[in-house]
Design an enzyme around this catalytic site. Sequence first.
Site, short mmCIF file in Angstrom:
data_model
loop_
_atom_site.label_atom_id
_atom_site.label_comp_id
_atom_site.label_asym_id
_atom_site.label_seq_id
_atom_site.Cartn_x
_atom_site.Cartn_y
_atom_site.Cartn_z
N PRO A 1 -31.82 5.80 -5.68
CA PRO A 1 -30.40 5.43 -5.76
C PRO A 1 -30.09 4.07 -5.10
CG PRO A 1 -30.74 7.24 -4.22
CD PRO A 1 -32.06 7.00 -4.88
N THR B 1 -36.22 -2.82 -4.34
CA THR B 1 -36.65 -4.22 -4.42
C THR B 1 -37.58 -4.56 -3.26
OG1 THR B 1 -34.50 -4.70 -5.40
CG2 THR B 1 -35.80 -6.59 -4.70
N TYR C 1 -16.95 -2.71 -9.59
CA TYR C 1 -16.67 -2.00 -8.33
C TYR C 1 -15.18 -2.03 -7.99
CZ TYR C 1 -21.51 -0.94 -7.26
OH TYR C 1 -22.77 -0.40 -7.30
N ASP D 1 -38.71 -3.16 -10.08
CA ASP D 1 -37.83 -2.43 -9.15
C ASP D 1 -36.83 -1.54 -9.91
OD1 ASP D 1 -35.99 -4.29 -10.06
OD2 ASP D 1 -35.46 -5.06 -8.07
#
Length: 207
Positions: free
Chosen positions: A12, A18, A47, A86
Site C-alpha cells: 500500500p 520504491t 487528493y 516498484d
Amino acid sequence: MNTAPFIAVEGPIGAGKTTLASMLSEKLSLSLVKEIVEENPFLDKFYDDKDEWSFQLEMFFLCNRYKQLEDTEKKYLHHHMPVVSDYHIYKNLIFAERTLEGKKLEKYRKIYHLLTEDLPKPNVIIYIRASLPTLLERIKKRGRPFEQEMDKQYLEQLINDYEAAIKQFKESDPPMPVIEINGDQEDFVISEAVFNRIADQVKEYIE
Ligand SMILES: Nc1ncnc2c1ncn2[C@@H]1O[C@H](COP(=O)(O)OP(=O)(O)OP(=O)(O)O)[C@@H](O)[C@H]1O
Ligand SMILES: Nc1nc(=O)c2ncn([C@H]3C[C@H](O)[C@@H](CO)O3)c2[nH]1
C-alpha cells in the site's frame, strides 16, 4: 513473452516499494522501473477532490504504466536483462475498484483488460505488508504536500484490498510466488541483515 526475470515490489501507499526496489536494483544489478509521480498532473487534484478526478487519474496511471511496461519489454526483458519494478500493473485495478463506480468503473475494467492482456507480467512479487500507523508515519516523513491530509479510511481500505489481491495471486493457477515482508518489523533500510535476507530470496529467482 517474458524472457528474463521480472520482479515487482508491491504494497500500500508509502510501504517502501520504491525504496526497496531501488536497493535491490543496485545490489543485484537489476534494471529499475519506477512509477512516475512528480509529472502526474492529476494526483494533487485527486487528493483534493476524489470524485471529480478519479477517472482521469486512473486512466493516466494506466496509460503511463502501459507505456513503461511496453518499453521495459523492448529495452530489457526481450534482451534477457532482469528487471525490478516498484509496482505490478494489477495495482491499477486495485485502486480503480476503490475509487471508481458505476459506468466509469465498467469502462475502466474493459480498457484495463484490453491494454494489459499482452503486457509483460512479473514472475515474482515482493509484498511489503504494513499497518496504518507505519504507512502514515512514512507518508509524513516523505512529505509530499498533497498526501499529507491522507484519508485514513481510504488507506485502511487499500491495506485490505492489497491483502485480498495478494491472497488471490498466491491462490492463482499456477500460483504466483510472493515474498512477504512485515514492513512494521522487518526494516530493510536500517538492518543490513534484513535487506540481505530479502536479496538472497530474490536471487533465487534471477539465477
Ligand atoms: N523500511 C523503512 N524504514 C523506514 N523508512 C522507510 C522504510 N522504507 C521506506 N521508508 C521511507 O518511507 C517513505 C516512503 O517510502 P517509499 O517512497 O519507498 O514508499 P512507496 O511504497 O514507494 O510509496 P508510494 O506508494 O507512494 O509509491 C520514504 O520517505 C522512505 O524513505
Ligand atoms: N488512485 C490511484 N490509482 C493508482 O493506480 C495509483 N498508483 C499510485 N497512486 C498514488 C499513491 C501515492 O499517493 C502516489 C505515488 O504512488 O500515487 C495511485 N492512486
